[in-house]
Scaffold this active site. Structure first.
Site, PDB file in Angstrom:
ATOM      1  N   HIS A 584       0.717  -1.260   0.224  1.00 46.42           N
ATOM      2  CA  HIS A 584      -0.065   0.087  -0.053  1.00 46.42           C
ATOM      3  C   HIS A 584       0.999   1.457   0.565  1.00 46.42           C
ATOM      4  O   HIS A 584       0.044   2.238  -0.508  1.00 46.42           O
ATOM      5  CB  HIS A 584      -0.947  -0.295   1.132  1.00 46.42           C
ATOM      6  CG  HIS A 584      -1.878  -0.880   1.202  1.00 46.42           C
ATOM      7  ND1 HIS A 584      -2.419  -2.915   1.566  1.00 46.42           N
ATOM      8  CD2 HIS A 584      -3.751  -1.051   0.025  1.00 46.42           C
ATOM      9  CE1 HIS A 584      -3.598  -2.679   1.763  1.00 46.42           C
ATOM     10  NE2 HIS A 584      -3.663  -2.526   0.556  1.00 46.42           N
ATOM     11  N   ARG A 727     -16.639  -1.259  -8.826  1.00 44.74           N
ATOM     12  CA  ARG A 727     -16.364  -2.209  -8.518  1.00 44.74           C
ATOM     13  C   ARG A 727     -17.680  -2.508  -7.717  1.00 44.74           C
ATOM     14  O   ARG A 727     -18.370  -1.782  -7.114  1.00 44.74           O
ATOM     15  CB  ARG A 727     -15.550  -2.245  -7.964  1.00 44.74           C
ATOM     16  CG  ARG A 727     -14.658  -4.113  -7.909  1.00 44.74           C
ATOM     17  CD  ARG A 727     -13.823  -3.709  -7.012  1.00 44.74           C
ATOM     18  NE  ARG A 727     -12.723  -2.813  -5.868  1.00 44.74           N
ATOM     19  CZ  ARG A 727     -11.681  -2.884  -5.438  1.00 44.74           C
ATOM     20  NH1 ARG A 727     -11.527  -3.568  -6.112  1.00 44.74           N
ATOM     21  NH2 ARG A 727     -11.717  -2.080  -4.588  1.00 44.74           N
ATOM     22  N   GLU A 820      -8.960 -11.583 -11.159  1.00 40.56           N
ATOM     23  CA  GLU A 820      -8.105 -11.630  -9.792  1.00 40.56           C
ATOM     24  C   GLU A 820      -7.693 -12.543  -8.929  1.00 40.56           C
ATOM     25  O   GLU A 820      -6.866 -12.849  -8.101  1.00 40.56           O
ATOM     26  CB  GLU A 820      -8.167 -10.386  -8.413  1.00 40.56           C
ATOM     27  CG  GLU A 820     -10.177 -10.173  -8.127  1.00 40.56           C
ATOM     28  CD  GLU A 820     -10.182  -9.618  -7.797  1.00 40.56           C
ATOM     29  OE1 GLU A 820      -9.841  -8.182  -6.919  1.00 40.56           O
ATOM     30  OE2 GLU A 820     -11.460  -9.127  -7.543  1.00 40.56           O
ATOM     31  N   ASP A 844      -4.232  -8.262  -6.980  1.00 46.02           N
ATOM     32  CA  ASP A 844      -4.729  -9.355  -6.123  1.00 46.02           C
ATOM     33  C   ASP A 844      -4.711 -10.669  -6.984  1.00 46.02           C
ATOM     34  O   ASP A 844      -4.165 -11.180  -6.787  1.00 46.02           O
ATOM     35  CB  ASP A 844      -6.584  -9.159  -5.811  1.00 46.02           C
ATOM     36  CG  ASP A 844      -6.772  -8.520  -4.824  1.00 46.02           C
ATOM     37  OD1 ASP A 844      -5.454  -7.983  -3.929  1.00 46.02           O
ATOM     38  OD2 ASP A 844      -7.519  -8.198  -4.693  1.00 46.02           O
ATOM     39  N   CYS A 891      -6.762  -2.555 -14.070  1.00 42.61           N
ATOM     40  CA  CYS A 891      -7.189  -1.548 -13.359  1.00 42.61           C
ATOM     41  C   CYS A 891      -6.440  -1.705 -12.035  1.00 42.61           C
ATOM     42  O   CYS A 891      -6.074  -0.852 -11.238  1.00 42.61           O
ATOM     43  CB  CYS A 891      -8.823  -1.689 -13.143  1.00 42.61           C
ATOM     44  SG  CYS A 891      -9.091  -3.402 -11.810  1.00 42.61           S
TER      45      CYS A 891
END
Length: 957
Positions: A584, A727, A820, A844, A891
């Site tokens: 992150h 999403r 993902e 992911d 994405c």
């Protein structure tokens, strides 16, 4: 809570033995559509591991983790055997509560049943019940326990009247949410009753929401006409649920422990009220078992307790304070202890010390289960490192030499030259105890005011954005009454201002870390940041402040809140010793436009602040004290990049086409609709990923239809006809919602999240779909489901979508899948026949393909989406989609990686969705390509064996 209907209960069953009873239970679950027939073997396998008999005639058969694949939906079936069934452990069972659980829901059911078992006569009641309603009434009653904890204590109140103390205690209960104003009014009209030993009691049942006991003590004992006053108890009574509190209070007075109660710090005071005497031997240990103290480890603990010569009691440090017998299985289970909470064992008499030590050792050993340590705090890590360094000398870490090239993981593109600012936490030294509590309270008040002024000044100097928002949150934390009260209570017990404040901060942070995953763990880091700011003022230690001139931040690792606080006007780059490209911190660094590398190794931490650094965020390189020649070369590259950046910005509203005319759509990823207008201004051709969970996380309860329509409408308005890809809600064990509690999962990333969760709450998914379609109206909307593993899950979601769309009739809508999960990529040919589009979430997809958590401290540096295995899954997805005339987007963070852009274009990706700041540069990168050359580079990447080889091969051409 255990919720039952009449259909869930079968009365008057008979069985010759436990196997026959399990056969009936399995058949009941099959007939209800909860499981397939194979689940029966799971029930038998579970009994082979350990008996599911709880006590008092109740057993809770449930399958093994391996048998969960046979569970179609979570549910319970209750079978009554009035004559009893002989169980394989020698017990006799009158009631089977048989559970079909897709995750660990049975643990919460177990905790509720242990409260049921502690009621008098429950066995006879259940065995003799003649209607399903009677059984349901007993099993479904929510357990209510009276509250007595640090939040109900009010210590060191500066008054000289026992009536005022009574009101202070009542006010504390109201502040804790246990009572309303009517209760306080009732207490105001009472004269306290003497209990002896300087203690008094007031009580009422008016306006009680939760039964509780509060205690208010004065700063010093005093006398009134009717006797000495050292404290006033205030009881919020409700039925008989408060009876156990009164029994414990009576026992305390019988031991003569009431006389010195008011002088004790909060922690010791609660220990006395739990039933521990001043002479008791105690031991504390944190529970590490992934699923907490459920049946199997609880049985192991009980066996150890029964083997001791002394009687041992156990309580939860973070709980209501009641100590129970460690030799009683139902009592131990009733604690509901979860991973990370602290068990306190106590015993008296001969063998007491050895007994509590034996139980603590058993818990540390896992109680028959494999356990892993809790994530340690920065302070714990520093202390452990310091202790280890004292115990055994180690080779000192050597900083990089002059002009030495260090390789790291590219995290955020860009080049930077600036002095290093090495972030090191200060060392705080202070006394634990202080004699003058009034003086210490004043010191803490002044430090809190000073910290608040510091933060307010920083907020004013910071112009908008995430930095100001997080600093404002820190200012709000300083005003948290629970933190202040906890600190003042410790000070009233003799702690220094520093010790009292840090204890309050540390306990609050540990609660966040123990009871939640990553999101709340980030709040724990914020709590400690705030705590250190105040501690610095108390100790006269200046907190590390970055220099006023531009700098490159060097740190061990940084969390999302740390990155968000960076002042982009000053910080030129970021270097961390740990971390990976999809962590992150790396993602936020890219969003903020800061050149960053991660995973550079511990040698960078040995750098001296002020040494000049070069950071290459694209190539993954760090150079300390560069030569004049290298510095000049880097400065020329920075100038060239600035020219390219300006040119890209000038053409940001043009389409992204390769030199031979192939178009690639460039969209923006958004975590908030408020940023949609900014994305358009930066050249985004649409929103390629709207993370809709922000709508749910910003509210204290699930947002209604009107709220969601307004939120999504803001984005549609800003896009002015450009497409929006939304999403659906993607939360779960790793991203919890406070109003949507989830059972603890050992691995939430592989648990109930994304579409799996919303299909369990179809009304939530339906409301969201309706809001998106209604907000879109005639404007283009693309909706995708996250965490899809195969066509079955997609069809389940699509059935809800089709029903809503038939009513709303949105004009321009597509329904797609977020790729993902590797199985989804491998099965793309079947999905492409029914889905309108695919959007590949490479963050992911990478961690699931490589089996590496992107936040893992040791492995995250290896989590690189340029791994050929990930690229092959992207290739399979694109080929399957194009064969059916569908489009494919990316994405994830890979879409803005300069080395990856040619590969993705060559693989045939139709859309790249990136952070808004990167849109102009990604468009410019596409314009430099030709489609044949991009395909050559994609083929080259696919032929490589590792991610490192892919990057080396691309760099060489």
């Amino acid at each position: 809570m255990l919720t039952l209907t009449r259909d869930d209960v079968r009365l008057g069953c008979r069985a010759a033995d436990w196997r026959a009873a399990l056969d009936q239970a399995a058949t009941a679950l099959v007939e209800a559509g909860r499981v397939s027939a194979e689940y029966r073997e799971g029930l038998l396998a579970r009994e082979a591991q350990s008996s599911t008999y709880l006590g008092h005639g109740i057993a809770i058969p449930h399958g093994t983790p391996e048998s969960r694949r046979y569970v179609r939906s979570t549910g319970v079936r209750v079978l009554q055997f009035p004559e009893g069934v002989p169980w394989h452990d020698g017990s006799r069972v009158n009631l089977l509560v048989t559970i079909a659980a897709q995750s660990d829901e049975h643990l919460d059911i177990l905790r509720q049943l242990t409260h049921v078992l502690r009621r008098d006569g429950v066995t006879e009641t259940l065995a003799r019940a003649t209607t399903a309603d009677q059984v349901i009434a007993v099993l479904s009653r929510a357990p209510v326990s009276a509250r007595l904890d640090a939040g109900t204590l009010c210590l060191g109140v500066p008054v000289r009247d026992h009536l005022e103390l009574a009101l202070a205690a009542a006010a504390r209960l109201r502040h804790a949410g246990c009572v309303d104003a009517g209760f306080v009014a009732a207490i105001a009209g009472q004269t306290p009753l003497p209990l002896g030993q300087g203690l008094w009691l007031v009580y009422s049942s008016s306006g009680v929401k939760t039964p509780a006991l509060a205690l208010a003590t004065p700063t010093q004992r005093f006398r009134v006409d009717v006797g000495e006053v050292s404290g006033v108890f205030c009881l919020a009574a409700q039925g008989d649920t408060h009876r156990a509190l009164l029994v414990r209070l009576d026992e305390l007075l019988s031991r003569g422990d009431g006389a010195g109660l008011a002088e004790l710090p909060a922690e010791q005071l609660l220990a006395r009220l739990s039933g521990e005497s001043a002479q008791a031997q105690t031991a504390r240990v944190r529970l590490l078992n992934a699923h907490g103290l459920h049946a199997r480890p609880a049985k192991e603990l009980v066996l150890v307790a029964r083997a001791q010569t002394a009687q041992v009691r156990v309580r939860l440090l973070e709980g209501s304070g009641e100590a129970v017998s460690a030799a009683s299985l139902t009592s131990v289970l009733s604690l509901g202890a979860r991973r990370g909470q602290t068990l306190v064992f106590s015993a008296e008499g001969e063998g007491a010390a050895a007994a509590v030590a034996a139980l603590a050792d058993a818990v540390r050993g896992g109680l028959g289960e494999s356990v892993t340590p809790l994530q340690e705090t920065r302070e714990e890590g520093a202390a452990r490192t310091a202790q280890a360094s004292r115990a055994a000398p180690v080779e000192p870490v050597v900083p990089p030499g002059a002009d030495e090239l260090l390789t790291a993981v590219p995290a955020a593109p860009g080049l930077a030259i600036a002095p290093a600012y090495v972030l090191r936490l200060p060392d705080f030294s202070y006394p634990e105890r202080a004699e003058d509590s009034t003086h210490e309270r004043g010191r803490l008040e002044r430090a809190l005011d000073g910290a608040r002024q510091q933060l307010e000044t920083l907020v004013k100097r910071t112009v908008g954005g995430e930095v100001a928002q997080i600093l404002s949150i820190h200012a709000e934390m300083l005003g948290d009454p629970d933190l202040r009260d906890a600190a003042f209570e410790s000070i009233g017990g003799g702690a220094s201002a520093e010790a009292g404040w840090w204890r309050a901060i540390d306990i609050a942070a540990r609660v966040q870390e123990a009871l939640a995953d990553r999101l709340l763990a980030e709040r724990a880091a914020d709590l400690r940041d705030v705590g250190r700011r105040v501690l610095g003022l108390l100790c006269g230690v200046e907190m590390p402040m970055p220099p006023e001139q531009p700098y490159i931040l060097v740190a061990d690792d940084v969390g999302p809140s740390d990155v968000a606080r960076l002042d982009t006007a000053k910080v030129r780059g970021l270097v961390t010793a740990r971390g990976g490209a999809t962590s992150h911190s790396a993602i936020l660094a890219r969003a903020l436009g800061i050149a960053a590398v991660v995973g550079a190794g511990e040698r960078v931490l040995a750098l001296a602040t002020g040494v000049e650094l070069i950071v290459d965020g694209e190539g993954g390189r760090v150079v300390a004290a560069p030569t004049p020649e290298r510095r000049q070369r880097t400065e020329r590259r920075i100038e060239e990049q600035e020219v390219l950046r300006r040119a890209a910005h000038a053409r940001r509203h043009e389409e992204a086409r390769t030199r031979d005319g192939h178009r690639v759509e460039i969209a923006a990823n958004l975590g908030n609709t408020a940023h949609a207008a900014d994305a358009v201004e930066r050249g985004a051709e649409g929103i390629g990923l709207l993370r809709t969970e922000f709508v749910f996380m910003e509210h204290s309860e699930a947002p209604d239809l009107a709220t969601q329509i307004a939120e999504y409408g803001e984005a549609f308005d800003a896009l002015a006809g450009r497409p929006l890809v939304a999403r659906t809600l993607d939360v779960g064990g790793d991203k919890p919602l406070s109003y949507w509690p989830m059972p603890h999962e050992e691995n939430p990333f592989l648990g109930v999240r994304g579409i799996r969760l919303t299909l369990m709450r179809p009304e939530v998914l339906e409301t969201q779909l309706r809001a998106l379609l209604m907000a879109a109206g005639t404007r283009p909307v693309r909706i995708m489901f996250p965490m899809i593993k195969d066509i079955e899950e997609f069809r389940a979601g699509k059935a809800i979508f089709d029903r809503v769309q038939a009513e709303v009739k949105a004009a321009d809508v597509q329904l797609g899948v977020m790729i993902e999960v590797p199985s989804c990529a491998l099965l793309a040919p079947t999905l492409a026949k029914e889905a309108d589009f695919f959007s590949i979430g490479t963050n992911d997809l990478t961690q699931y393909t490589l089996a590496i958590d992107r936040g893992h401290p040791q492995l995250s540096a290896q989590s690189d989406a340029m791994h050929p295995a990930v690229l092959r899954l992207i290739q399979l997805t694109v080929e399957a989609a194009h064969a059916e005339g569908r489009w494919v987007g990316v994405c994830g963070e890979l879409g803005s990686d300069p080395q990856a852009i040619p590969v993705l274009v060559g693989l045939g990706v139709d859309e790249l969705s990136v952070s808004s700041r990167r849109v102009p540069l990604v468009k410019a990168a596409v314009r430099e390509l030709t489609l044949p050359r991009a395909r050559e580079l994609a083929g080259l990447a696919l032929r490589q064996p590792t991610a490192a080889a892919v990057r080396e091969a691309l760099e060489a051409v």
